[in-house]
Write a protein that holds these residues in place. Structure first.
Motif, mmCIF file in Angstrom:
data_model
loop_
_atom_site.group_PDB
_atom_site.id
_atom_site.type_symbol
_atom_site.label_atom_id
_atom_site.label_comp_id
_atom_site.label_asym_id
_atom_site.label_seq_id
_atom_site.Cartn_x
_atom_site.Cartn_y
_atom_site.Cartn_z
ATOM 1 N N GLY A 29 0.816 -1.204 0.000
ATOM 2 C CA GLY A 29 0.000 0.000 0.000
ATOM 3 C C GLY A 29 0.847 1.250 0.000
ATOM 4 O O GLY A 29 1.969 1.249 -0.498
ATOM 5 N N ARG A 30 0.331 2.302 0.599
ATOM 6 C CA ARG A 30 1.038 3.579 0.682
ATOM 7 C C ARG A 30 2.316 3.437 1.516
ATOM 8 O O ARG A 30 2.445 2.535 2.338
ATOM 9 N N GLN A 31 3.214 4.387 1.330
ATOM 10 C CA GLN A 31 4.472 4.374 2.082
ATOM 11 C C GLN A 31 4.214 4.527 3.581
ATOM 12 O O GLN A 31 4.853 3.877 4.396
ATOM 13 N N GLU A 32 3.258 5.366 3.942
ATOM 14 C CA GLU A 32 2.926 5.591 5.338
ATOM 15 C C GLU A 32 2.442 4.292 5.997
ATOM 16 O O GLU A 32 2.773 4.004 7.150
ATOM 17 N N LEU A 33 1.696 3.492 5.254
ATOM 18 C CA LEU A 33 1.212 2.209 5.747
ATOM 19 C C LEU A 33 2.375 1.245 5.969
ATOM 20 O O LEU A 33 2.450 0.576 6.998
ATOM 21 N N ALA A 34 3.289 1.194 5.009
ATOM 22 C CA ALA A 34 4.460 0.318 5.132
ATOM 23 C C ALA A 34 5.328 0.736 6.319
ATOM 24 O O ALA A 34 5.853 -0.114 7.041
ATOM 25 N N GLU A 35 5.465 2.040 6.545
ATOM 26 C CA GLU A 35 6.255 2.528 7.678
ATOM 27 C C GLU A 35 5.623 2.120 9.004
ATOM 28 O O GLU A 35 6.331 1.731 9.938
ATOM 29 N N ALA A 36 4.304 2.197 9.106
ATOM 30 C CA ALA A 36 3.614 1.771 10.325
ATOM 31 C C ALA A 36 3.805 0.278 10.548
ATOM 32 O O ALA A 36 4.046 -0.161 11.686
ATOM 33 N N PHE A 37 3.728 -0.512 9.477
ATOM 34 C CA PHE A 37 3.932 -1.956 9.561
ATOM 35 C C PHE A 37 5.348 -2.267 10.055
ATOM 36 O O PHE A 37 5.533 -3.071 10.972
ATOM 37 N N VAL A 38 6.336 -1.621 9.464
ATOM 38 C CA VAL A 38 7.734 -1.862 9.850
ATOM 39 C C VAL A 38 7.957 -1.458 11.300
ATOM 40 O O VAL A 38 8.607 -2.185 12.061
ATOM 41 N N LYS A 39 7.415 -0.327 11.703
ATOM 42 C CA LYS A 39 7.599 0.144 13.082
ATOM 43 C C LYS A 39 7.033 -0.851 14.090
ATOM 44 O O LYS A 39 7.682 -1.180 15.084
ATOM 45 N N VAL A 40 5.836 -1.355 13.838
ATOM 46 C CA VAL A 40 5.228 -2.325 14.762
ATOM 47 C C VAL A 40 6.055 -3.603 14.795
ATOM 48 O O VAL A 40 6.332 -4.141 15.877
ATOM 49 N N CYS A 41 6.493 -4.081 13.640
ATOM 50 C CA CYS A 41 7.280 -5.323 13.585
ATOM 51 C C CYS A 41 8.612 -5.179 14.313
ATOM 52 O O CYS A 41 9.043 -6.091 15.017
ATOM 53 N N LEU A 42 9.264 -4.031 14.151
ATOM 54 C CA LEU A 42 10.543 -3.813 14.819
ATOM 55 C C LEU A 42 10.358 -3.578 16.319
ATOM 56 O O LEU A 42 11.140 -4.089 17.123
ATOM 57 N N ASP A 43 9.327 -2.821 16.702
ATOM 58 C CA ASP A 43 9.067 -2.582 18.123
ATOM 59 C C ASP A 43 8.726 -3.863 18.860
ATOM 60 O O ASP A 43 9.115 -4.048 20.011
ATOM 61 N N LYS A 45 9.787 -6.759 17.993
ATOM 62 C CA LYS A 45 10.909 -7.687 17.748
ATOM 63 C C LYS A 45 10.460 -8.930 16.975
ATOM 64 O O LYS A 45 10.868 -10.045 17.258
ATOM 65 N N LEU A 46 9.592 -8.689 15.979
ATOM 66 C CA LEU A 46 9.113 -9.775 15.131
ATOM 67 C C LEU A 46 9.997 -9.946 13.901
ATOM 68 O O LEU A 46 9.964 -10.990 13.258
ATOM 69 N N ALA A 47 10.777 -8.916 13.572
ATOM 70 C CA ALA A 47 11.652 -8.964 12.403
ATOM 71 C C ALA A 47 12.904 -8.156 12.684
ATOM 72 O O ALA A 47 12.917 -7.279 13.540
ATOM 73 N N GLU A 48 13.938 -8.474 11.944
ATOM 74 C CA GLU A 48 15.183 -7.720 12.034
ATOM 75 C C GLU A 48 15.223 -6.743 10.867
ATOM 76 O O GLU A 48 14.764 -7.066 9.772
ATOM 77 N N PRO A 49 15.787 -5.559 11.089
ATOM 78 C CA PRO A 49 15.786 -4.537 10.028
ATOM 79 C C PRO A 49 16.447 -4.988 8.725
ATOM 80 O O PRO A 49 15.986 -4.639 7.642
ATOM 81 N N ASP A 50 17.493 -5.787 8.819
ATOM 82 C CA ASP A 50 18.191 -6.211 7.604
ATOM 83 C C ASP A 50 17.471 -7.331 6.851
ATOM 84 O O ASP A 50 17.857 -7.666 5.738
ATOM 85 N N LYS A 51 16.428 -7.888 7.428
ATOM 86 C CA LYS A 51 15.662 -8.946 6.770
ATOM 87 C C LYS A 51 14.431 -8.425 6.027
ATOM 88 O O LYS A 51 13.793 -9.166 5.295
ATOM 89 N N MET A 52 14.083 -7.159 6.246
ATOM 90 C CA MET A 52 12.921 -6.569 5.582
ATOM 91 C C MET A 52 13.231 -6.359 4.107
ATOM 92 O O MET A 52 14.327 -5.935 3.751
ATOM 93 N N GLN A 53 12.252 -6.648 3.267
ATOM 94 C CA GLN A 53 12.397 -6.462 1.823
ATOM 95 C C GLN A 53 11.341 -5.475 1.342
ATOM 96 O O GLN A 53 10.212 -5.489 1.821
ATOM 97 N N TYR A 54 11.745 -4.630 0.392
ATOM 98 C CA TYR A 54 10.859 -3.608 -0.147
ATOM 99 C C TYR A 54 10.838 -3.724 -1.657
ATOM 100 O O TYR A 54 11.880 -3.874 -2.284
ATOM 101 N N GLN A 55 9.651 -3.642 -2.225
ATOM 102 C CA GLN A 55 9.488 -3.637 -3.668
ATOM 103 C C GLN A 55 8.419 -2.606 -4.007
ATOM 104 O O GLN A 55 7.404 -2.528 -3.328
ATOM 105 N N GLU A 56 8.666 -1.845 -5.049
ATOM 106 C CA GLU A 56 7.674 -0.864 -5.477
ATOM 107 C C GLU A 56 7.134 -1.287 -6.828
ATOM 108 O O GLU A 56 7.901 -1.626 -7.732
ATOM 109 N N ASP A 57 5.812 -1.291 -6.956
ATOM 110 C CA ASP A 57 5.174 -1.628 -8.227
ATOM 111 C C ASP A 57 3.939 -0.747 -8.405
ATOM 112 O O ASP A 57 3.746 0.216 -7.673
#
Length: 166
Positions: A29-43, A45-57
């Motif tokens: 979805g939107r970038q703001e949505l992806a940022e909220a998702f990443v923040k919750v996952c990192l806070d 401790k469900l994911a590590e920052p270097d394991k996150m993958q981003y693709q734009e289409d």
């Protein structure tokens, strides 16, 4: 790894359910949505920052990571959400805040009043009705007619675009 539900993970469940990607655990979805998702996952401790993958289409930003135990936990919680969210508490408020952030918005009625709506399935509609909110389905959209719904989820919203602009 064992996971336990908490309000932040309930918010993540609402986001993931509404905008999930086909691969891994992620949202599109939107970038703001992806940022909220990443923040919750990192806070959480469900994911590590270097394991996150981003693709734009053409459909927007796709943000995901691979964690099969988390994906199965989320899938199980999604199937059991009718039992898990039967009380009007922070768990269910966070879940619906996640759904509202992912696929919700404001629609103006014929009387000029802005009404919050969600794009959700029948199970979510049943949960909202059991929690005491009046709702009316119009195709994919579920208009929540109860005035206190937005006030209930507002403290848990993470996206500025979801905020009411009066």
């Amino acid at each position: 790894m064992k996971f336990r539900m908490n309000p932040q993970r309930a918010y993540l469940l609402g986001l993931w359910k509404s905008r999930k990607t086909s691969q891994g655990v992620g949202v599109c979805g939107r970038q703001e949505l992806a940022e909220a998702f990443v923040k919750v996952c990192l806070d959480e401790k469900l994911a590590e920052p270097d394991k996150m993958q981003y693709q734009e289409d053409s459909s927007g930003l796709r943000c995901f990571f691979y964690n099969t135990s988390l994906r199965s936990f989320l899938q199980k919680e999604l199937e059991n959400r009718e039992d898990r969210l039967r009380y009007k508490n922070s768990f269910s408020a966070c879940y619906f805040a996640g759904v509202f952030d992912a696929k919700g918005g404001w629609q103006e009625s014929a009387l000029g009043v802005k009404i919050p709506f969600l794009v959700c399935d029948r199970v979510d509609e049943i949960i909202l009705l059991r929690l005491g909110f009046r709702a009316k389905r119009e195709g994919q959209k579920l208009a929540v007619l109860s005035e206190d719904f937005y006030d209930w989820i507002a403290p848990y919203l993470k996206l500025d675009i979801s905020r009411r602009n009066d």
